[in-house]
Design a protein around this motif. Sequence first.
Motif, PDB file in Angstrom:
ATOM      1  N   LEU B  66       0.647  -0.714  -0.153  1.00  0.00           N
ATOM      2  CA  LEU B  66      -0.028  -0.154   0.311  1.00  0.00           C
ATOM      3  C   LEU B  66       0.562   1.391  -0.298  1.00  0.00           C
ATOM      4  O   LEU B  66       0.217   2.281  -0.360  1.00  0.00           O
ATOM      5  CB  LEU B  66      -0.906  -0.196   1.245  1.00  0.00           C
ATOM      6  N   ALA B  72       2.270   6.602  -5.010  1.00  0.00           N
ATOM      7  CA  ALA B  72       2.401   6.704  -3.512  1.00  0.00           C
ATOM      8  C   ALA B  72       3.786   7.008  -2.906  1.00  0.00           C
ATOM      9  O   ALA B  72       4.517   5.945  -3.166  1.00  0.00           O
ATOM     10  CB  ALA B  72       1.269   6.375  -3.021  1.00  0.00           C
ATOM     11  N   SER B  74       4.963   8.589   0.218  1.00  0.00           N
ATOM     12  CA  SER B  74       4.878   8.275   1.556  1.00  0.00           C
ATOM     13  C   SER B  74       3.711   8.093   2.835  1.00  0.00           C
ATOM     14  O   SER B  74       2.450   8.030   2.489  1.00  0.00           O
ATOM     15  CB  SER B  74       4.572  10.291   1.849  1.00  0.00           C
ATOM     16  N   THR B  77       0.822  10.020   4.926  1.00  0.00           N
ATOM     17  CA  THR B  77      -0.005  11.665   4.080  1.00  0.00           C
ATOM     18  C   THR B  77      -1.369  10.057   3.705  1.00  0.00           C
ATOM     19  O   THR B  77      -2.056   9.789   3.917  1.00  0.00           O
ATOM     20  CB  THR B  77       0.027  11.773   3.786  1.00  0.00           C
ATOM     21  N   PHE B  78      -0.599   8.986   3.361  1.00  0.00           N
ATOM     22  CA  PHE B  78      -1.188   7.441   2.878  1.00  0.00           C
ATOM     23  C   PHE B  78      -2.355   6.715   3.685  1.00  0.00           C
ATOM     24  O   PHE B  78      -3.179   6.992   3.579  1.00  0.00           O
ATOM     25  CB  PHE B  78      -0.883   6.250   1.733  1.00  0.00           C
ATOM     26  N   ALA B  80      -2.923   8.290   6.605  1.00  0.00           N
ATOM     27  CA  ALA B  80      -4.062   8.898   7.079  1.00  0.00           C
ATOM     28  C   ALA B  80      -4.946   9.333   6.170  1.00  0.00           C
ATOM     29  O   ALA B  80      -5.912   9.600   6.490  1.00  0.00           O
ATOM     30  CB  ALA B  80      -3.496  10.397   6.913  1.00  0.00           C
ATOM     31  N   LYS B  81      -5.188   8.930   4.679  1.00  0.00           N
ATOM     32  CA  LYS B  81      -6.149   9.064   4.155  1.00  0.00           C
ATOM     33  C   LYS B  81      -7.173   8.418   4.376  1.00  0.00           C
ATOM     34  O   LYS B  81      -8.166   8.899   4.988  1.00  0.00           O
ATOM     35  CB  LYS B  81      -6.085   8.670   2.702  1.00  0.00           C
TER      36      LYS B  81
END
Lengths: 436, 164
Positions: B66, B72, B74, B77-78, B80-81
């Motif tokens: 993932l 992507a 980082s 932040t991923f 955090a999505k």
Amino acid sequence: MDKRFSSMFGLSEAESILLLDTPLGQLPEGQSRYVAACELVNFPTEAAIQALIRAVQNPNPELDNRIVRRKSIETLGRLSAVQALPMIRDCLGDEDCYTVENAVWAIGEIGTDDAVLLEQVAQLLETPNQTYRVIIHTLAKLGYEPAVARIKTFVDDEDTTIASAAMTAIARLTGDRTPLSQVVEFLLHPNVYTRRLAIQDLIDAQHDEAIPAIARTPVSLVFRLRGIRMLADAGTGNAGTNQAKSAGIDIDRLNFATDIQPWLEQVLWDRPEDLTLVHEYDQPPTLEFLINELYQTDFGRCYLAVKTILAEHREIAPAALMVAYQEKARADYGGHYHVMKLLGRLHYEPAFELMVQEGLNNPQPQFQKSRFAAALSLGELGNVEAIPALKACLDSPIWTIKYAALMALEKLGDRTAHDLAAQDSDWLIRAKATSM
Amino acid sequence: MKSVVTTVITSADAAGRFPSSSDLESVQGSIQRAAARLEAAEKLANNLDNVAKEAYAACIKKYPYLNDSGEANSTDTFKAKCERDIKHYMRLIQYCLVVGGTGPLDEWGIAGGREVYRALNLPTAPYVEALSFARSRGCAPRDMSVQALVEYNALLDYTINSLS
């Protein structure tokens, strides 16, 4: 179809099939059959389709298996697997309403003119506790006119998303467009899902007249852009041409400059003053409250907060937004978007680098709308140093980013990239580039 | 907002009758479970950020690819999505615990949500994985009482079932 997230788990076809065929109790630690059923959408092969069919035929009633069956049906629909139709048909009698929903949806995706099957779907309208909205959609999509009388019984449903689908289906199946005016009114319903799904219904009905109303709907611009784009494609002969021709629909009825461009660009600018907001505050909120509202999942509420920040807190907002960005918005794709937009609206020059690096060039798919927000905010700042970065966006495969970059370049007085954009593979980008 | 009480009263009123004894039994059942539900609601509210973070971190750990999904690059932040969305569902679960019914999830999370995910081709797998982790992670009496955990897990199952 947007495939940004289609292969996020990175499984190969063989790995996915192996996983899907593994009995529940024998799964390797940490592996998921549900994920395998999702991933097979990337492999339109007979082996993948047969594996998905086997998964649907697994009768284990446990939750972990039930969700795999449903997802497998959905994936078969996405793969337009005609050979799966008999098995999907068997699922119409399943006791799990979500399995039935996915089966009905998949039949709509695969397509059929089998009147017996369509009648079987229509009879679900008389079965309690079903997802009537999806059933109505499928019947309308497949043009099953004998269902009209039964669909009419849903036009006054207390669930407005079902009522909206019923009105739309009647318009599609009978040609009487009158009910669509009520669907347009649903664009301003207090429930955010009613607003979002009314856009879907207006797309399905190819109700071009609704484009200005869709542009003003207080939902995320993702839904509005999708609606206008799909109507624009259909109304200019750029989508579903064969289907439209056979249905006798005029495929060249929309003009880019007058019917599409003004509304599309209004949505991309995404200014709350251009929206019809459905929320209001009963007392003047603090800036802290307003910034916290930027994280709401109902964008209607975010837009009210943005509007209030711009009207009441212009001076102190930039610094507070920069703090909020570092603390939370940087990692929240909704908040991130609104901060990018607000910093542009506030002409906050110190955010230039941030807009370029973490907005315009943000590589992560879930921050996609921040990219075009940043493009337009850079246009608002008026700093020509943004031009090379904006031009680079014209190589993006994402139309919204290219379109917004062209708008921003226009704002900065640069037209040097327009010749290139006029050759773009996307008709909408070509239309924009040649309109300037 | 639907709850056991409003459902009973609405259907009684629609038929112009008093609530039946089975209606009253279901209200009674809901009231008897109220203390456990409110305990779960309180514990969840106090720990919402951690629960959501942990659930998604587990999902990332389980599926390390993932981290480099799409373009992507980082991890923070991923994660955090999805944290944003998982927190949203956890909040709706908390409302359901307070209400004593699935109304908040049904009306604000599921009705329409399934269609939007399908239409926009948004992934449901990370939510299912993260919520499944949360379900297996809850522990009595460490996190809450046995009865409160039953109420909490039932709503997690309901959410997983409805989203998938």
